[in-house]
Enzyme design. Structure first.
Site, short mmCIF file in Angstrom:
data_model
loop_
_atom_site.label_atom_id
_atom_site.label_comp_id
_atom_site.label_asym_id
_atom_site.label_seq_id
_atom_site.Cartn_x
_atom_site.Cartn_y
_atom_site.Cartn_z
N ASN A 11 2.64 -4.99 -2.05
CA ASN A 11 3.63 -3.93 -1.83
C ASN A 11 3.79 -3.77 -0.32
O ASN A 11 2.93 -3.19 0.34
CB ASN A 11 3.14 -2.62 -2.48
CG ASN A 11 4.05 -1.46 -2.17
OD1 ASN A 11 5.16 -1.64 -1.67
ND2 ASN A 11 3.59 -0.24 -2.47
N LYS A 13 5.98 -2.08 1.21
CA LYS A 13 6.50 -0.75 1.56
C LYS A 13 7.66 -0.88 2.56
O LYS A 13 8.45 -1.82 2.46
CB LYS A 13 5.37 0.13 2.11
CG LYS A 13 4.15 0.12 1.21
CD LYS A 13 3.12 1.17 1.55
CE LYS A 13 1.91 1.01 0.66
NZ LYS A 13 0.98 2.12 0.71
N HIS A 99 5.37 4.74 -7.90
CA HIS A 99 4.33 4.67 -6.86
C HIS A 99 4.07 6.09 -6.36
O HIS A 99 4.99 6.92 -6.27
CB HIS A 99 4.79 3.76 -5.72
CG HIS A 99 3.69 3.47 -4.75
ND1 HIS A 99 3.34 4.34 -3.75
CD2 HIS A 99 2.84 2.42 -4.66
CE1 HIS A 99 2.31 3.83 -3.08
NE2 HIS A 99 1.99 2.66 -3.61
N GLU A 101 3.72 7.24 -3.53
CA GLU A 101 4.52 7.66 -2.38
C GLU A 101 5.90 8.14 -2.83
O GLU A 101 6.54 8.94 -2.15
CB GLU A 101 4.60 6.52 -1.36
CG GLU A 101 3.26 6.35 -0.63
CD GLU A 101 2.97 4.96 -0.12
OE1 GLU A 101 3.89 4.12 -0.05
OE2 GLU A 101 1.80 4.70 0.20
N GLU A 167 -3.90 3.74 -9.41
CA GLU A 167 -4.02 3.89 -7.96
C GLU A 167 -4.42 5.34 -7.65
O GLU A 167 -3.54 6.21 -7.56
CB GLU A 167 -2.69 3.58 -7.28
CG GLU A 167 -2.23 2.17 -7.45
CD GLU A 167 -1.34 1.74 -6.29
OE1 GLU A 167 -1.69 0.77 -5.62
OE2 GLU A 167 -0.32 2.39 -6.05
N GLY A 176 -4.68 8.79 4.30
CA GLY A 176 -5.26 9.63 5.34
C GLY A 176 -6.58 10.27 4.94
O GLY A 176 -7.20 10.96 5.74
N SER A 211 -6.71 0.41 -1.22
CA SER A 211 -7.58 -0.14 -0.17
C SER A 211 -8.31 -1.42 -0.57
O SER A 211 -9.42 -1.66 -0.09
CB SER A 211 -8.61 0.91 0.28
OG SER A 211 -7.96 2.03 0.82
C1 PEP Z 1 -0.48 0.96 -2.35
O1 PEP Z 1 0.11 1.71 -1.57
O2 PEP Z 1 -0.03 0.70 -3.47
C2 PEP Z 1 -1.77 0.41 -1.91
C3 PEP Z 1 -2.58 -0.03 -2.83
O3 PEP Z 1 -1.99 0.40 -0.57
P1 PEP Z 1 -3.37 -0.04 0.19
O4 PEP Z 1 -3.78 -1.34 -0.42
O5 PEP Z 1 -2.97 -0.16 1.60
O6 PEP Z 1 -4.34 1.05 -0.09
#
Ligand code: PEP
Length: 246
Positions: A11, A13, A99, A101, A167, A176, A211
């Site tokens: 992703n 973004k 997602h 976000e 997630e 953050g 992450s």
């Molecule tokens: C995400 O935003 O779907 C995600 C998994 O990001 P990250 O791997 O950077 O935590």
């Protein structure tokens, strides 16, 4: 379509411009051509703007094209939205919906469910995201939140193959919080996710996102079908190593 052991979804973004997205796609395509990882399905989700160019690069490769979102209507007066049909036309096979976000911008389970349904109706695979916030996690409400999100988001879905992405919002690198979930903790939620999926839906896989890095992806691979990856998908070598280690 599902012969792979793991599916790894990038992703990107709103982090790469068109040139950067096309260059990274080309680099990954080359790497995977030199060292094929036949049992891994790789999906790249660039910004809408970069999808056309990335689609051209991915032609004649094993890498699939995905989108980061789609609207649920086929066409009409919906300024700024993108229809699933137009993404299909571009060669897209997977679409992320719900997602965190986007949920943080106001998307609710019902809307995410309608989007997932529209993706299925256009013969693509929705990657449906669910996950508790830090506040919900710290209050001990994660299981309840996940059960609600899964059952409400999936309640009107046709019985076709879909991917559920767990997630935990607080474990996403850009959240953050500075916190990460242990694989054991994430694995613990699989039962609640499965139990909350409507009984009419039989064909799905569950992936993990939050992450994930090349040196941690392996901890999740036995219990999850794959990973949704943000930060660690932005550099070709890092993402390639992550795919290999999954
Ligand atoms: C995400 O935003 O779907 C995600 C998994 O990001 P990250 O791997 O950077 O935590």
């Amino acid at each position: 379509m599902k012969k792979y052991k793991q599916i790894i979804v990038a992703n990107w973004k709103m982090k790469l411009n068109v040139d950067e997205a096309t260059a990274l796609s080309a680099e990954l395509k080359d790497m995977l051509a030199k060292e094929p990882l036949a049992d891994k399905k790789v999906v790249l989700c660039p910004s809408f703007l970069a999808m056309h160019d990335v689609a051209n690069i991915l032609k004649n490769s094993e890498i699939s094209l995905g989108a980061q979102d789609a609207f649920y209507e086929e066409e009409g007066a919906f300024t700024g939205e993108v229809s699933p049909a137009s993404l299909k036309e571009l060669g897209c096979d997977y679409i992320i919906v719900g997602h965190s976000e986007r949920r943080a911008m106001g998307e609710v389970d019902e809307l995410v469910g309608k989007k997932a349904q529209a993706v299925l109706a256009n013969n693509m695979i929705p990657i449906i995201c669910v996950g508790e916030t830090l506040e919900e996690y710290e209050a001990g409400n994660a299981k309840e939140v996940l059960a609600r999100q899964v059952s409400k988001t999936l309640e009107n879905l046709d019985n076709k193959y879909f991917i559920l992405a767990y997630e935990p919002v607080w474990a996403i690198s850009t959240s953050g919080s500075g916190k990460t979930i242990t694989a054991a903790e994430a694995i613990e939620q699989i039962k609640i996710l499965k139990d909350s999926i409507p009984a009419s839906l039989k064909d799905f896989d569950i992936v993990y996102g939050g992450s994930v890095k090349p040196d941690t992806v392996g901890d999740f691979s036995k219990d999850f079908k794959g990973a949704l990856v943000g930060g660690a998908s932005l550099k070709a070598q890092t993402f390639f190593d992550l795919i290999k280690n999954s």
